[in-house]
Design a protein around this motif. Structure first.
Motif, PDB file in Angstrom:
ATOM      1  N   GLY A 176     -34.668  24.971 -13.859  1.00 38.58           N
ATOM      2  CA  GLY A 176     -34.769  24.560 -15.253  1.00 38.58           C
ATOM      3  C   GLY A 176     -35.852  23.552 -15.523  1.00 38.58           C
ATOM      4  O   GLY A 176     -36.076  23.162 -16.671  1.00 38.58           O
ATOM      5  N   GLY A 177     -36.518  23.080 -14.455  1.00 44.78           N
ATOM      6  CA  GLY A 177     -37.629  22.161 -14.637  1.00 44.78           C
ATOM      7  C   GLY A 177     -37.247  20.730 -14.944  1.00 44.78           C
ATOM      8  O   GLY A 177     -38.048  19.974 -15.509  1.00 44.78           O
ATOM      9  N   TYR A 178     -36.034  20.307 -14.565  1.00 43.48           N
ATOM     10  CA  TYR A 178     -35.660  18.907 -14.788  1.00 43.48           C
ATOM     11  C   TYR A 178     -34.637  18.472 -13.743  1.00 43.48           C
ATOM     12  O   TYR A 178     -33.935  19.301 -13.153  1.00 43.48           O
ATOM     13  CB  TYR A 178     -35.089  18.692 -16.195  1.00 43.48           C
ATOM     14  CG  TYR A 178     -33.648  19.149 -16.357  1.00 43.48           C
ATOM     15  CD1 TYR A 178     -32.584  18.258 -16.184  1.00 43.48           C
ATOM     16  CD2 TYR A 178     -33.347  20.466 -16.689  1.00 43.48           C
ATOM     17  CE1 TYR A 178     -31.269  18.675 -16.325  1.00 43.48           C
ATOM     18  CE2 TYR A 178     -32.032  20.896 -16.832  1.00 43.48           C
ATOM     19  CZ  TYR A 178     -30.999  19.993 -16.643  1.00 43.48           C
ATOM     20  OH  TYR A 178     -29.692  20.406 -16.775  1.00 43.48           O
ATOM     21  N   GLY A 179     -34.558  17.159 -13.534  1.00 43.54           N
ATOM     22  CA  GLY A 179     -33.564  16.588 -12.645  1.00 43.54           C
ATOM     23  C   GLY A 179     -32.692  15.603 -13.400  1.00 43.54           C
ATOM     24  O   GLY A 179     -33.196  14.625 -13.954  1.00 43.54           O
ATOM     25  N   ILE A 221     -43.372  23.290 -19.033  1.00 47.52           N
ATOM     26  CA  ILE A 221     -43.407  22.972 -20.464  1.00 47.52           C
ATOM     27  C   ILE A 221     -42.597  23.992 -21.254  1.00 47.52           C
ATOM     28  O   ILE A 221     -41.814  23.637 -22.148  1.00 47.52           O
ATOM     29  CB  ILE A 221     -44.864  22.917 -20.958  1.00 47.52           C
ATOM     30  CG1 ILE A 221     -45.564  21.671 -20.394  1.00 47.52           C
ATOM     31  CG2 ILE A 221     -44.920  22.901 -22.488  1.00 47.52           C
ATOM     32  CD1 ILE A 221     -47.056  21.625 -20.669  1.00 47.52           C
ATOM     33  N   SER A 222     -42.757  25.268 -20.924  1.00 44.22           N
ATOM     34  CA  SER A 222     -42.019  26.319 -21.621  1.00 44.22           C
ATOM     35  C   SER A 222     -40.514  26.145 -21.459  1.00 44.22           C
ATOM     36  O   SER A 222     -39.748  26.301 -22.420  1.00 44.22           O
ATOM     37  CB  SER A 222     -42.451  27.687 -21.093  1.00 44.22           C
ATOM     38  OG  SER A 222     -41.690  28.721 -21.681  1.00 44.22           O
ATOM     39  N   MET A 223     -40.077  25.798 -20.259  1.00 43.51           N
ATOM     40  CA  MET A 223     -38.646  25.597 -20.018  1.00 43.51           C
ATOM     41  C   MET A 223     -38.115  24.420 -20.817  1.00 43.51           C
ATOM     42  O   MET A 223     -37.052  24.505 -21.448  1.00 43.51           O
ATOM     43  CB  MET A 223     -38.394  25.381 -18.523  1.00 43.51           C
ATOM     44  CG  MET A 223     -38.570  26.617 -17.680  1.00 43.51           C
ATOM     45  SD  MET A 223     -38.211  26.279 -15.927  1.00 43.51           S
ATOM     46  CE  MET A 223     -38.614  27.884 -15.211  1.00 43.51           C
ATOM     47  N   VAL A 245     -32.024  33.246 -17.106  1.00 47.44           N
ATOM     48  CA  VAL A 245     -31.981  32.425 -15.905  1.00 47.44           C
ATOM     49  C   VAL A 245     -33.307  31.675 -15.758  1.00 47.44           C
ATOM     50  O   VAL A 245     -34.373  32.293 -15.691  1.00 47.44           O
ATOM     51  CB  VAL A 245     -31.730  33.283 -14.651  1.00 47.44           C
ATOM     52  CG1 VAL A 245     -31.789  32.417 -13.382  1.00 47.44           C
ATOM     53  CG2 VAL A 245     -30.389  33.999 -14.745  1.00 47.44           C
ATOM     54  N   LEU A 246     -33.232  30.348 -15.724  1.00 37.04           N
ATOM     55  CA  LEU A 246     -34.417  29.526 -15.507  1.00 37.04           C
ATOM     56  C   LEU A 246     -34.377  29.000 -14.078  1.00 37.04           C
ATOM     57  O   LEU A 246     -33.497  28.218 -13.718  1.00 37.04           O
ATOM     58  CB  LEU A 246     -34.463  28.350 -16.483  1.00 37.04           C
ATOM     59  CG  LEU A 246     -34.451  28.681 -17.977  1.00 37.04           C
ATOM     60  CD1 LEU A 246     -34.593  27.395 -18.796  1.00 37.04           C
ATOM     61  CD2 LEU A 246     -35.540  29.664 -18.337  1.00 37.04           C
ATOM     62  N   GLY A 247     -35.322  29.421 -13.275  1.00 36.20           N
ATOM     63  CA  GLY A 247     -35.418  28.929 -11.910  1.00 36.20           C
ATOM     64  C   GLY A 247     -36.324  27.720 -11.845  1.00 36.20           C
ATOM     65  O   GLY A 247     -36.420  26.934 -12.786  1.00 36.20           O
ATOM     66  N   SER A 306     -28.789  27.542 -10.819  1.00 36.90           N
ATOM     67  CA  SER A 306     -29.614  28.124 -11.878  1.00 36.90           C
ATOM     68  C   SER A 306     -29.242  27.499 -13.211  1.00 36.90           C
ATOM     69  O   SER A 306     -28.080  27.181 -13.466  1.00 36.90           O
ATOM     70  CB  SER A 306     -29.421  29.643 -11.959  1.00 36.90           C
ATOM     71  OG  SER A 306     -29.973  30.295 -10.836  1.00 36.90           O
ATOM     72  N   VAL A 307     -30.252  27.328 -14.034  1.00 39.30           N
ATOM     73  CA  VAL A 307     -30.057  26.872 -15.410  1.00 39.30           C
ATOM     74  C   VAL A 307     -30.094  28.098 -16.314  1.00 39.30           C
ATOM     75  O   VAL A 307     -30.993  28.933 -16.201  1.00 39.30           O
ATOM     76  CB  VAL A 307     -31.153  25.855 -15.802  1.00 39.30           C
ATOM     77  CG1 VAL A 307     -31.148  25.598 -17.305  1.00 39.30           C
ATOM     78  CG2 VAL A 307     -30.952  24.553 -15.036  1.00 39.30           C
ATOM     79  N   ILE A 308     -29.100  28.188 -17.191  1.00 36.15           N
ATOM     80  CA  ILE A 308     -28.955  29.370 -18.044  1.00 36.15           C
ATOM     81  C   ILE A 308     -29.018  28.946 -19.505  1.00 36.15           C
ATOM     82  O   ILE A 308     -28.268  28.067 -19.940  1.00 36.15           O
ATOM     83  CB  ILE A 308     -27.604  30.089 -17.806  1.00 36.15           C
ATOM     84  CG1 ILE A 308     -27.292  30.203 -16.313  1.00 36.15           C
ATOM     85  CG2 ILE A 308     -27.593  31.431 -18.507  1.00 36.15           C
ATOM     86  CD1 ILE A 308     -28.263  31.014 -15.517  1.00 36.15           C
TER      87      ILE A 308
END
Length: 206
Positions: free
Chosen positions: A163-166, A105-107, A94-96, A87-89
């Motif tokens: 979190g929407g990224y790698g 985009i929001s993340m 918590v951003l899944g 998880s990205v915090i």
């Protein structure tokens, strides 16, 4: 754990498969249900008031237990099962994995110009044994403009990643600093994983 022994990986993440191969761990993928009609084996909803560290640990433990139950119910050979959750915090949120482009985009807007935490919890389940640990890293993003964010979210990369990224992909261009475990940010901290498997070796019956 001796390298000739096999484990089950309770994850469909291609990054985790790549990382296990990198350190020579023999594994077989064990997929859990994540869709109807019977519903998912493990839901990944954050409970009201649940701290991020508790959330990621709980979900990982539930995945490991569900996977072990699947091994027993399917009458598969008994090998240790490895489960993980990342998880990205940011600011205790918590951003899944983003469900769509707008969420992605929001993340990215939230991560832009800020430092966030990446929590990856891993658990190994084998018979009555359950070993678990959670690894924490920090990642700093440069300031991103709207064009950069939208161009990235037009790619396929954000949509199966917390979190929407790698970090191992195009988003590496956005990252100014990391602290912690690169493989943990990818989704499987290799030092902690191999350490848990080594601990398990000493707990197994002769």
């Amino acid at each position: 754990m001796p390298q000739h022994k096999k484990i089950y990986l309770a994850s469909k993440s291609p990054r985790r498969r790549e990382l296990l191969r990198q350190v020579g761990i023999d594994f077989e993928v064990l997929l859990l249900r994540d869709s109807p009609p019977r519903g998912p084996d493990v839901t990944e909803l954050v409970l009201p008031g649940e701290a991020p560290e508790i959330y990621v640990s709980r979900v990982t433990q539930e995945k490991a237990i569900a996977a072990w139950q699947a091994i027993r119910s399917r009458r598969l050979l008994a090998h240790p099962v490895l489960a993980a959750d990342t998880s990205v915090i940011i600011q205790q949120e918590v951003l899944g994995k983003p469900a769509n482009r707008n969420e992605a985009i929001s993340m990215l807007r939230k991560l832009s110009g800020n430092t966030h935490q990446v929590l990856t919890s891993i658990a190994v389940k084998y018979h009555d044994h359950l070993l678990q640990c959670t690894q924490k890293s920090e990642v700093s993003f440069a300031n991103l403009d709207e064009a950069q964010i939208k161009a990235y979210c037009d790619s396929t990369e954000p949509y199966d990643k917390a979190g929407g990224y790698g970090i191992q992909g195009f988003a590496a261009r956005f990252i100014t600093h990391i602290s912690g475990s690169y493989s943990g940010i990818m989704g499987l901290p290799l030092f902690e994983t191999t350490d848990l498997l080594a601990q398990l070796e000493h707990l197994e019956p002769n």
